[in-house]
Motif scaffolding. Structure first.
Motif, mmCIF file in Angstrom:
data_model
loop_
_atom_site.group_PDB
_atom_site.id
_atom_site.type_symbol
_atom_site.label_atom_id
_atom_site.label_comp_id
_atom_site.label_asym_id
_atom_site.label_seq_id
_atom_site.Cartn_x
_atom_site.Cartn_y
_atom_site.Cartn_z
ATOM 1 N N ALA A 1 10.665 18.044 -0.614
ATOM 2 C CA ALA A 1 11.638 17.746 -1.662
ATOM 3 C C ALA A 1 12.377 16.440 -1.363
ATOM 4 C CB ALA A 1 12.639 18.894 -1.792
ATOM 5 N N ALA A 2 12.782 16.264 -0.102
ATOM 6 C CA ALA A 2 13.506 15.062 0.286
ATOM 7 C C ALA A 2 12.632 13.817 0.156
ATOM 8 C CB ALA A 2 14.019 15.192 1.720
ATOM 9 N N ALA A 3 11.348 13.912 0.499
ATOM 10 C CA ALA A 3 10.446 12.761 0.393
ATOM 11 C C ALA A 3 10.331 12.290 -1.055
ATOM 12 C CB ALA A 3 9.066 13.118 0.949
ATOM 13 N N VAL A 4 10.182 13.218 -1.982
ATOM 14 C CA VAL A 4 10.108 12.858 -3.405
ATOM 15 C C VAL A 4 11.426 12.220 -3.845
ATOM 16 C CG1 VAL A 4 9.848 13.753 -5.753
ATOM 17 C CG2 VAL A 4 8.425 14.664 -3.903
ATOM 18 N N PHE A 5 12.521 12.794 -3.399
ATOM 19 C CA PHE A 5 13.835 12.264 -3.767
ATOM 20 C C PHE A 5 14.005 10.816 -3.306
ATOM 21 C CE2 PHE A 5 18.224 11.311 -2.708
ATOM 22 C CZ PHE A 5 18.906 11.699 -3.850
ATOM 23 N N TRP A 6 13.718 10.553 -2.024
ATOM 24 C CA TRP A 6 13.945 9.204 -1.485
ATOM 25 C C TRP A 6 12.978 8.183 -2.063
ATOM 26 C CZ3 TRP A 6 18.518 8.874 0.208
ATOM 27 C CH2 TRP A 6 19.113 9.905 0.929
ATOM 28 N N MET A 7 11.808 8.610 -2.496
ATOM 29 C CA MET A 7 10.864 7.690 -3.138
ATOM 30 C C MET A 7 11.524 6.999 -4.332
ATOM 31 S SD MET A 7 7.272 8.579 -5.057
ATOM 32 C CE MET A 7 8.153 9.466 -6.373
ATOM 33 N N ILE A 8 12.297 7.753 -5.096
ATOM 34 C CA ILE A 8 12.976 7.191 -6.262
ATOM 35 C C ILE A 8 14.306 6.559 -5.863
ATOM 36 C CG2 ILE A 8 14.144 7.799 -8.422
ATOM 37 C CD1 ILE A 8 11.959 9.831 -8.938
ATOM 38 N N TYR A 9 15.080 7.274 -5.099
ATOM 39 C CA TYR A 9 16.444 6.848 -4.791
ATOM 40 C C TYR A 9 16.487 5.478 -4.114
ATOM 41 C CZ TYR A 9 21.085 6.956 -2.654
ATOM 42 O OH TYR A 9 22.364 6.641 -2.259
ATOM 43 N N ASP A 10 15.610 5.235 -3.147
ATOM 44 C CA ASP A 10 15.670 3.987 -2.389
ATOM 45 C C ASP A 10 15.237 2.773 -3.184
ATOM 46 O OD1 ASP A 10 16.884 4.719 -0.055
ATOM 47 O OD2 ASP A 10 15.048 5.135 1.041
ATOM 48 N N GLN A 11 14.725 2.964 -4.386
ATOM 49 C CA GLN A 11 14.409 1.816 -5.229
ATOM 50 C C GLN A 11 15.661 1.196 -5.841
ATOM 51 O OE1 GLN A 11 10.762 2.007 -7.732
ATOM 52 N NE2 GLN A 11 10.445 4.016 -6.803
ATOM 53 N N GLY A 12 16.815 1.801 -5.556
ATOM 54 C CA GLY A 12 18.067 1.204 -5.992
ATOM 55 C C GLY A 12 18.272 -0.171 -5.377
ATOM 56 N N GLY A 13 17.745 -0.390 -4.172
ATOM 57 C CA GLY A 13 17.891 -1.683 -3.504
ATOM 58 C C GLY A 13 16.739 -2.631 -3.763
ATOM 59 N N SER A 14 15.722 -2.186 -4.501
ATOM 60 C CA SER A 14 14.573 -3.056 -4.779
ATOM 61 C C SER A 14 14.323 -3.146 -6.282
ATOM 62 C CB SER A 14 13.331 -2.545 -4.054
ATOM 63 O OG SER A 14 13.063 -1.185 -4.367
ATOM 64 N N THR A 15 13.680 -2.143 -6.874
ATOM 65 C CA THR A 15 13.337 -2.192 -8.297
ATOM 66 C C THR A 15 14.576 -2.358 -9.168
ATOM 67 O OG1 THR A 15 11.482 -0.707 -7.813
ATOM 68 C CG2 THR A 15 12.058 -1.028 -10.125
#
Length: 506
Positions: free
Chosen positions: A307-321
């Motif tokens: 669950a955490a891996a799926v979450f961070w896949m999206i969340y960490d794009q706040g600093g890129s995408t």
């Protein structure tokens, strides 16, 4: 009337506390706050610096960067973040078997500071050496400082435990909030390398605080739980030297052949970032030294990890995408002031600082009424919310696709707000559940395992960037959003099974 942060404990009149918690929490709070100040300040600049001077930089932006494409910059950013969290696993190992948590954190602070100094120097070699040092140092620090927070509490059933981790999480976000305002703004508008130098100074302040106030920490943090024997130490050194030799020979041959590109470095790291988390979980799960209860809790933990891996896949794009979209496609005028792009990186920590006390109090109130959601329900809600944030992101993306239209910056504010609510349902709770469910043999290493979920999620994004997938494409964003929501609903359906596997560690 303002009250002191340290006051008498109800249970011991002469014992100092920090907001009702062991006073050592204040030391770790301040150390982590300054380390996060340095880390998030540098991270806010990273993608913008990588594209600066190239075709994908926003019109009118500062030059002097490395002129990478948006896809390559996003891949570098994602792999770098993945490396920070990948290094948390060997960082935990060092805490468990070599130096102990307290000494490991002190060494880590020095390595991080050296990395930021290297980033402040001109040239690609110094830049990538700096990234490597910051990733290594952050990995050494992260797993061990969180474990030290756990050491402050007398038992796993201490009712203050979840609240303590939430307060610690506020410290993380105070530093993360200040970083874009200071490091980010100066780096983006004045000079990139001056911003990186300020990050080094921030880490230096955190290290001094940690060394001066170390006496407030639990003595258990200085203990090496499972020290290496002399034979084991020799074997580890020989294996490490062998691995380094293979890497040196391989990349030396690639360079001599004239084939080396940045992707030669990124692809192996990205693939390793997907394989290693699986291998580590399998190794721990198959350890015959674990008791039946520990085995059961590890089975439950795998659900939280995915669950955490799926979450961070999206969340960490706040600093890129999201950052690159905001730089090129958002209207950022506020009362006649052009808001620097990096300022948006302060939104998430600002919302965390504002909302974390509310969530901490909410969990306590609900627990008293026996109505607090289980950990798995909190994780499920986090996935649905982070997926919803990308459904929202698809709206302004669709409006700007294929044209020069700019949308209001308030879309970004709303997206970061939704993601923050999701984060507060997952991240501090995940830190706490990891310390509670960790087998004794893997105390610090299990915190590293928790951070490997970030590695796995970011490596998925990194692979997409290396494959030149248009990560800000509407279809890609909608696919990720749908995947998160479906995963959240699936986990919710199996909540009773996971709760049973957790036993008393809910």
């Amino acid at each position: 009337m303002a009250s002191s942060l340290t006051k008498a404990s109800p249970s011991a009149a002469h014992e100092k506390t920090f907001l009702g918690h062991p006073v050592g929490l204040a030391t770790l709070f301040m150390t982590e706050m300054w380390e996060r100040f340095s880390y998030y300040g540098m991270r806010a600049l990273l993608v913008l610096y990588l594209v600066s001077g190239g075709a994908d930089a926003a019109t009118g932006s500062q030059g002097g960067g490395l002129a990478f494409t948006a896809a390559t910059a996003t891949a570098i950013y994602s792999v770098y973040v993945a490396m920070v969290y990948l290094m948390a696993m060997p960082g935990g190992w060092f805490g468990d078997r070599v130096w102990g948590a307290r000494k490991t954190v002190a060494i880590a602070g020095g390595v991080i500071m050296a990395g930021h100094v290297s980033l402040a120097l001109p040239g690609q070699i110094a830049f990538f050496v700096g990234l490597l040092l910051v990733a290594l140092g952050s990995g050494l620090l992260k797993a061990n400082i969180s474990t030290m927070v756990g050491h402050l509490y007398k038992g796993l059933d201490d009712s203050r435990r979840d609240s303590g981790f939430t307060i610690f999480y506020i410290g993380i976000n105070v530093g993360a909030f200040a970083a874009p305002l200071v490091i980010g703004t100066i780096g983006e508008t004045v000079n990139w390398h001056l911003g990186f130098l300020l990050a080094a100074i921030g880490m230096g302040v955190g290290l001094v605080i940690y060394l001066l106030a170390a006496r407030t920490l639990n003595p258990e943090s200085s203990v090496v739980p499972n020290p290496l024997s002399p034979a084991e130490r020799k074997a580890v050194i020989l294996k490490a030297l062998a691995v380094l030799a293979v890497i040196a020979v391989f990349y030396g041959a690639v360079a001599v052949a004239g084939m080396f590109t940045i992707k030669w470095a990124l692809y192996p790291i990205t693939i390793a970032g997907l394989i290693i988390p699986v291998a580590v979980l399998v190794r721990i799960k198959r350890d015959k030294d674990l008791s039946a209860g520990e085995q059961s809790r590890m089975s439950a933990y795998i659900w939280f990890f995915v669950a955490a891996a799926v979450f961070w896949m999206i969340y960490d794009q706040g600093g890129s995408t999201l950052s690159l979209f905001g730089d090129k496609n958002s209207e950022r005028s506020l009362f006649g002031w052009e808001v620097p792009t990096v300022i948006f990186q302060a939104l998430n920590p600002l919302f965390v600082v504002a909302l974390a006390p509310v969530f901490a109090a909410l969990w306590v109130v609900l627990a008293r009424r026996n109505r607090e959601p289980s950990t798995i329900v909190k994780f499920s809600g986090a996935l649905v919310l982070v997926g919803f944030s990308f459904f929202l992101f698809a709206i302004p993306l669709n409006q700007t696709a294929g044209n020069d239209t700019k949308v209001t910056m308030w879309w970004l504010v709303l997206i970061f707000l939704v993601q923050t609510v999701a984060e507060l349902c997952l991240s501090p709770v995940g830190l706490s559940v990891t310390t509670k469910m960790a087998p004794q043999k893997y105390a610090s290493q299990m915190m590293g395992v928790w951070f490997l979920a970030v590695t796995a999620g970011d490596c998925v994004t990194g692979l997409l960037g290396l494959a030149d997938v248009k990560l800000d494409g509407v279809g890609v964003i909608l696919f990720q959003a749908a995947a998160a929501v479906i995963a959240g609903l699936a986990i919710y359906m199996y909540r009773k099974k996971v709760d049973a596997l957790m036993g008393d560690m809910k």
